[in-house]
Scaffold this active site. Structure first.
Site, PDB file in Angstrom:
ATOM      1  N   GLY A 147      38.511 -65.762  24.922  1.00 15.43           N
ATOM      2  CA  GLY A 147      39.038 -65.061  23.744  1.00 15.43           C
ATOM      3  C   GLY A 147      38.106 -64.003  23.186  1.00 15.43           C
ATOM      4  O   GLY A 147      38.501 -63.219  22.328  1.00 15.43           O
ATOM      5  N   GLY A 200      28.166 -62.839  34.343  1.00 15.14           N
ATOM      6  CA  GLY A 200      28.325 -62.044  35.556  1.00 15.14           C
ATOM      7  C   GLY A 200      27.371 -60.865  35.581  1.00 15.14           C
ATOM      8  O   GLY A 200      27.035 -60.296  34.539  1.00 15.14           O
ATOM      9  N   THR A 227      33.188 -56.177  28.926  1.00 21.43           N
ATOM     10  CA  THR A 227      32.137 -56.982  28.294  1.00 21.43           C
ATOM     11  C   THR A 227      32.031 -56.771  26.787  1.00 21.43           C
ATOM     12  O   THR A 227      31.184 -57.390  26.136  1.00 21.43           O
ATOM     13  CB  THR A 227      30.777 -56.685  28.964  1.00 21.43           C
ATOM     14  OG1 THR A 227      30.621 -55.255  29.031  1.00 21.43           O
ATOM     15  CG2 THR A 227      30.721 -57.263  30.362  1.00 21.43           C
ATOM     16  N   VAL A 250      35.797 -51.342   7.978  1.00 19.06           N
ATOM     17  CA  VAL A 250      36.840 -52.374   7.951  1.00 19.06           C
ATOM     18  C   VAL A 250      36.238 -53.774   7.811  1.00 19.06           C
ATOM     19  O   VAL A 250      36.636 -54.563   6.938  1.00 19.06           O
ATOM     20  CB  VAL A 250      37.690 -52.306   9.238  1.00 19.06           C
ATOM     21  CG1 VAL A 250      38.744 -53.388   9.238  1.00 19.06           C
ATOM     22  CG2 VAL A 250      38.329 -50.942   9.369  1.00 19.06           C
ATOM     23  N   VAL A 303      20.094 -47.993   2.800  1.00 17.91           N
ATOM     24  CA  VAL A 303      19.217 -49.153   2.694  1.00 17.91           C
ATOM     25  C   VAL A 303      18.046 -48.878   3.617  1.00 17.91           C
ATOM     26  O   VAL A 303      18.226 -48.705   4.821  1.00 17.91           O
ATOM     27  CB  VAL A 303      19.961 -50.433   3.131  1.00 17.91           C
ATOM     28  CG1 VAL A 303      19.020 -51.629   3.106  1.00 17.91           C
ATOM     29  CG2 VAL A 303      21.172 -50.669   2.240  1.00 17.91           C
ATOM     30  N   ALA A 321      27.121 -54.644   8.146  1.00 21.93           N
ATOM     31  CA  ALA A 321      28.392 -54.346   8.830  1.00 21.93           C
ATOM     32  C   ALA A 321      28.504 -52.837   8.993  1.00 21.93           C
ATOM     33  O   ALA A 321      29.394 -52.190   8.433  1.00 21.93           O
ATOM     34  CB  ALA A 321      29.560 -54.908   8.023  1.00 21.93           C
ATOM     35  N   GLY A 373      28.835 -51.275  11.902  1.00 19.78           N
ATOM     36  CA  GLY A 373      29.573 -50.887  13.106  1.00 19.78           C
ATOM     37  C   GLY A 373      29.213 -51.793  14.271  1.00 19.78           C
ATOM     38  O   GLY A 373      28.446 -52.750  14.130  1.00 19.78           O
ATOM     39  N   HIS A 395      67.904 -54.650   3.039  1.00 19.84           N
ATOM     40  CA  HIS A 395      67.606 -54.712   1.603  1.00 19.84           C
ATOM     41  C   HIS A 395      67.636 -56.162   1.137  1.00 19.84           C
ATOM     42  O   HIS A 395      68.535 -56.902   1.536  1.00 19.84           O
ATOM     43  CB  HIS A 395      68.643 -53.919   0.814  1.00 19.84           C
ATOM     44  CG  HIS A 395      68.482 -54.059  -0.668  1.00 19.84           C
ATOM     45  ND1 HIS A 395      67.478 -53.392  -1.351  1.00 19.84           N
ATOM     46  CD2 HIS A 395      69.144 -54.819  -1.580  1.00 19.84           C
ATOM     47  CE1 HIS A 395      67.564 -53.719  -2.637  1.00 19.84           C
ATOM     48  NE2 HIS A 395      68.562 -54.585  -2.807  1.00 19.84           N
TER      49      HIS A 395
HETATM   50  C1  LIG Z   1      34.698 -59.668  12.111  1.00 18.23           C
HETATM   51  C2  LIG Z   1      35.582 -58.877  13.038  1.00 18.23           C
HETATM   52  C3  LIG Z   1      36.909 -58.691  12.734  1.00 18.23           C
HETATM   53  C4  LIG Z   1      37.741 -57.987  13.589  1.00 18.23           C
HETATM   54  N1  LIG Z   1      39.043 -57.840  13.247  1.00 18.23           N
HETATM   55  C5  LIG Z   1      39.870 -57.162  14.076  1.00 18.23           C
HETATM   56  C6  LIG Z   1      41.254 -57.043  13.762  1.00 18.23           C
HETATM   57  O1  LIG Z   1      41.730 -57.556  12.750  1.00 18.23           O
HETATM   58  N2  LIG Z   1      42.041 -56.374  14.622  1.00 18.23           N
HETATM   59  C7  LIG Z   1      41.549 -55.802  15.771  1.00 18.23           C
HETATM   60  O2  LIG Z   1      42.309 -55.197  16.530  1.00 18.23           O
HETATM   61  N3  LIG Z   1      40.237 -55.890  16.093  1.00 18.23           N
HETATM   62  C8  LIG Z   1      39.392 -56.570  15.270  1.00 18.23           C
HETATM   63  N4  LIG Z   1      38.081 -56.701  15.622  1.00 18.23           N
HETATM   64  C9  LIG Z   1      37.610 -56.053  16.865  1.00 18.23           C
HETATM   65  C10 LIG Z   1      37.990 -56.865  18.098  1.00 18.23           C
HETATM   66  O3  LIG Z   1      37.436 -58.157  17.990  1.00 18.23           O
HETATM   67  C11 LIG Z   1      37.487 -56.178  19.350  1.00 18.23           C
HETATM   68  O4  LIG Z   1      37.954 -54.850  19.386  1.00 18.23           O
HETATM   69  C12 LIG Z   1      37.974 -56.889  20.612  1.00 18.23           C
HETATM   70  O5  LIG Z   1      37.518 -58.217  20.636  1.00 18.23           O
HETATM   71  C13 LIG Z   1      37.468 -56.150  21.858  1.00 18.23           C
HETATM   72  O6  LIG Z   1      37.893 -56.827  22.993  1.00 18.23           O
HETATM   73  P1  LIG Z   1      37.053 -56.734  24.353  1.00 18.23           P
HETATM   74  O7  LIG Z   1      37.769 -57.607  25.333  1.00 18.23           O
HETATM   75  O8  LIG Z   1      36.786 -55.345  24.716  1.00 18.23           O
HETATM   76  O9  LIG Z   1      35.616 -57.368  24.020  1.00 18.23           O
HETATM   77  P2  LIG Z   1      35.181 -58.756  23.394  1.00 18.23           P
HETATM   78  O10 LIG Z   1      36.245 -59.371  22.601  1.00 18.23           O
HETATM   79  O11 LIG Z   1      33.871 -58.487  22.737  1.00 18.23           O
HETATM   80  O12 LIG Z   1      34.970 -59.702  24.659  1.00 18.23           O
HETATM   81  C14 LIG Z   1      33.974 -59.488  25.595  1.00 18.23           C
HETATM   82  C15 LIG Z   1      33.595 -60.830  26.204  1.00 18.23           C
HETATM   83  O13 LIG Z   1      32.788 -60.582  27.343  1.00 18.23           O
HETATM   84  C16 LIG Z   1      31.811 -61.588  27.427  1.00 18.23           C
HETATM   85  N5  LIG Z   1      30.715 -61.058  28.240  1.00 18.23           N
HETATM   86  C17 LIG Z   1      29.912 -60.011  27.963  1.00 18.23           C
HETATM   87  N6  LIG Z   1      29.060 -59.776  28.991  1.00 18.23           N
HETATM   88  C18 LIG Z   1      29.364 -60.713  29.925  1.00 18.23           C
HETATM   89  C19 LIG Z   1      28.841 -60.983  31.205  1.00 18.23           C
HETATM   90  N7  LIG Z   1      27.878 -60.240  31.746  1.00 18.23           N
HETATM   91  N8  LIG Z   1      29.346 -62.032  31.905  1.00 18.23           N
HETATM   92  C20 LIG Z   1      30.341 -62.807  31.375  1.00 18.23           C
HETATM   93  N9  LIG Z   1      30.875 -62.584  30.163  1.00 18.23           N
HETATM   94  C21 LIG Z   1      30.392 -61.535  29.459  1.00 18.23           C
HETATM   95  C22 LIG Z   1      31.426 -61.866  25.986  1.00 18.23           C
HETATM   96  O14 LIG Z   1      30.880 -63.168  25.866  1.00 18.23           O
HETATM   97  C23 LIG Z   1      32.776 -61.720  25.279  1.00 18.23           C
HETATM   98  O15 LIG Z   1      33.406 -62.961  25.136  1.00 18.23           O
HETATM   99  C24 LIG Z   1      37.216 -57.429  14.789  1.00 18.23           C
HETATM  100  C25 LIG Z   1      35.874 -57.615  15.112  1.00 18.23           C
HETATM  101  C26 LIG Z   1      35.062 -58.333  14.255  1.00 18.23           C
HETATM  102  C27 LIG Z   1      33.625 -58.534  14.626  1.00 18.23           C
END
Ligand SMILES: Cc1cc2nc3c(=O)[nH]c(=O)nc-3n(C[C@H](O)[C@H](O)[C@H](O)COP(=O)(O)OP(=O)(O)OC[C@H]3O[C@@H](n4cnc5c(N)ncnc54)[C@H](O)[C@@H]3O)c2cc1C
Length: 466
Positions: free
Chosen positions: A39, A115, A144, A184, A238, A271, A273, A445
């Site tokens: 997830g 990986g 990743t 956000v 800051v 927070a 970015g 409505h």
């Molecule tokens: C507090 C917070 C609130 C958010 N709220 C929202 C929201 O409401 N709506 C929204 O759209 N987005 C939201 N986001 C952003 C959203 O979580 C990300 O945009 C999204 O998770 C990106 O998906 P991704 O698959 O690219 O990466 P990720 O979800 O970051 O998943 C990457 C995965 O890769 C794994 N990984 C990394 N390197 C390796 C490796 N070498 N080998 C094996 N595994 C590896 C990591 O452990 C991780 O589990 C939020 C983020 C945060 C921090």
């Protein structure tokens, strides 16, 4: 050496959706995820736990602020923070298990480990017990994700100085929480703790909140959050933070330079970015490199190395779960030899504050910069009967349409359930609808969605209910 059609590194919304789609298309696929649960950021420490706390804290505030009493529901609420955290964690676990189920259903193998690319077509995985597996695939998808961007001079210890993950699991309600960054994540998590009783001060380097958001919408959001009691220190940087066992002292300075002032907090949330995550990925073994921001470039999800694909937060575009999901689908369709495209012009963004903000397409500022002539249609929720009857009439719907063709170019909503409402305009943008199209469509409505129609009517000056 195990052989696959597709290997996916990362099990977040990018990686797990890619894996599921590959499984559906009959490809032999494995998803490599180093975390103990699937997830990614979204399910474990991002979208889902933050929404769990936003939902619970919104209900708590409705009970403590007198909002429920006004409806004739008399309650005397007490906060059980441990239970609030527990139900959040249980929901997260249920969701991550749900991905495991979907993997089984679609014949996706989950390889639990970290990986590392090991030359073209090869990945080495270090498993939890330290052993190593060598894998091979025709196509490899890098998904990743990202990690919080650190701030020089402010060391995150997740005791007193937190990143978003720490702020989702605080053991107590801070008396004074300082949030660095008015984006956000800062505004959502700041809202959670303010509703639960914290004084919240948001410090932002820029002279506005939510850069990139339509100006008028951002101003309205800041005004509303200020009315709710959130303090803003804009155009302020800051420069240092010193944590003790009981709190943090921050050094603040005007962004343009000037005298240093100190601010005390018992917790600080950084927070500012997120940045792409590629640590230990072995990019050099295939001749890939990141750009200055640590991003991997892609052309329609392809890297510059044949057979290596890139999706999600680790590459360009908004860092959003649904953007990662869209790229996942398009990338796997292309790997399977099908046509696929992501429309980056129609990716919505939502801020889950109260009221919510939701937007899709261009802002007024972007249209002005492009020199594109546009018309504005606006409709306030004070004139929407459902919003009024529910006592949630703050905000508006704003539709921007091309002056000549009437094509909808951008929509900005601040108001109740904005995140759900924006879906209609995502469809409109994808179908190149005109404002007139929406104005002539029957809406139920009494619903907030009527405000969407009225705003479209307003583009042509005939909103009937305001
Ligand atoms: C507090 C917070 C609130 C958010 N709220 C929202 C929201 O409401 N709506 C929204 O759209 N987005 C939201 N986001 C952003 C959203 O979580 C990300 O945009 C999204 O998770 C990106 O998906 P991704 O698959 O690219 O990466 P990720 O979800 O970051 O998943 C990457 C995965 O890769 C794994 N990984 C990394 N390197 C390796 C490796 N070498 N080998 C094996 N595994 C590896 C990591 O452990 C991780 O589990 C939020 C983020 C945060 C921090």
């Amino acid at each position: 050496m195990s052989n696959y059609d597709v290997l996916i590194i990362g099990g977040g919304p990018g990686g797990y959706n890619a894996a599921i789609r590959a499984g559906q298309l009959g490809l032999k696929v494995a998803c490599i995820e180093g975390r103990e649960t699937l997830g990614g950021t979204c399910l474990n420490v991002g979208c889902m736990p933050s929404k769990a706390l936003l939902h619970a804290s919104e209900l708590y505030e409705a009970a403590t602020s007198g909002e429920l009493n006004n409806l004739g529901i008399e309650v005397k609420p007490t906060l059980n923070l441990a239970q609030m955290m527990k139900q959040k964690d249980e929901s997260v676990t249920a969701l991550t298990k749900g991905i495991e189920f979907l993997f089984r259903k679609n014949k996706v193998e989950w390889i639990k480990g970290w990986g590392r690319l090991n030359g073209p077509g090869k990945v080495t995985v270090t498993l939890a017990d330290g052993s190593v597996r060598e894998l091979q695939a025709k196509d490899i998808v890098i998904a990743t994700g990202s990690e919080p961007t650190p701030l020089p001079g402010v060391t995150i210890d997740n005791q007193r100085i937190l990143d978003s993950t720490g702020a989702l699991a605080l053991p107590q309600v801070p008396k004074h929480l300082v949030v660095i960054g008015a984006g956000v994540i800062g505004l959502e998590l700041g809202s959670v703790w303010r509703r639960l009783g914290s004084e919240v001060t948001v410090v932002e380097y820029l002279d506005r909140i939510c850069p990139g958001l339509d100006n008028e919408t951002a101003k309205t959001l800041q005004r509303t959050l200020s009315k709710q009691g959130m303090n803003f220190k804009l155009a302020t940087k800051v420069s240092a933070a010193k944590a003790t066992a009981n709190g943090v002292t921050l050094d603040l300075q005007p962004a343009a330079g000037g005298a240093v002032e100190q601010l005390q907090a018992d917790y600080v949330l950084v927070a500012i970015g997120r940045r792409p995550y590629t640590a230990g990925l072995g990019l050099e073994t295939v001749g890939l490199a990141t750009d200055k921001r640590g991003m991997l470039e892609n052309q329609q999800h392809r890297s510059s190395v044949p057979g290596i694909w890139i999706i999600g937060d680790v590459t360009s575009g908004p860092m959003l779960a649904h953007k990662a999901e869209d790229e996942a689908i398009a990338c796997i369709e292309r790997i399977a030899g099908h046509a696929a495209e992501v429309n980056y012009e129609a990716i919505p963004g939502v801020i889950y504050t109260k009221p919510e903000v939701a937007t899709v397409g261009k802002t007024e500022e972007q249209l002005k910069a492009e020199g594109r002539a546009y018309k504005v249609g606006k409709f306030p929720f004070t004139a929407n009967s459902r919003a009024k009857i529910n006592h949630e009439a703050e905000g508006f719907v704003k539709v921007l349409a091309d002056e000549r063709t009437d094509q909808i170019l951008g929509v900005h909503i601040i108001g109740p359930s904005a995140g759900e409402l924006i879906g209609e305009y995502c469809v409109a943008l994808e179908f190149s609808a005109s404002a007139e199209d929406i104005a002539l469509i029957c809406h139920p409505h009494p619903t907030r969605s009527e405000a969407l129609r009225q705003a479209a009517m307003s583009v042509h000056g005939w909103a009937m209910q305001a």
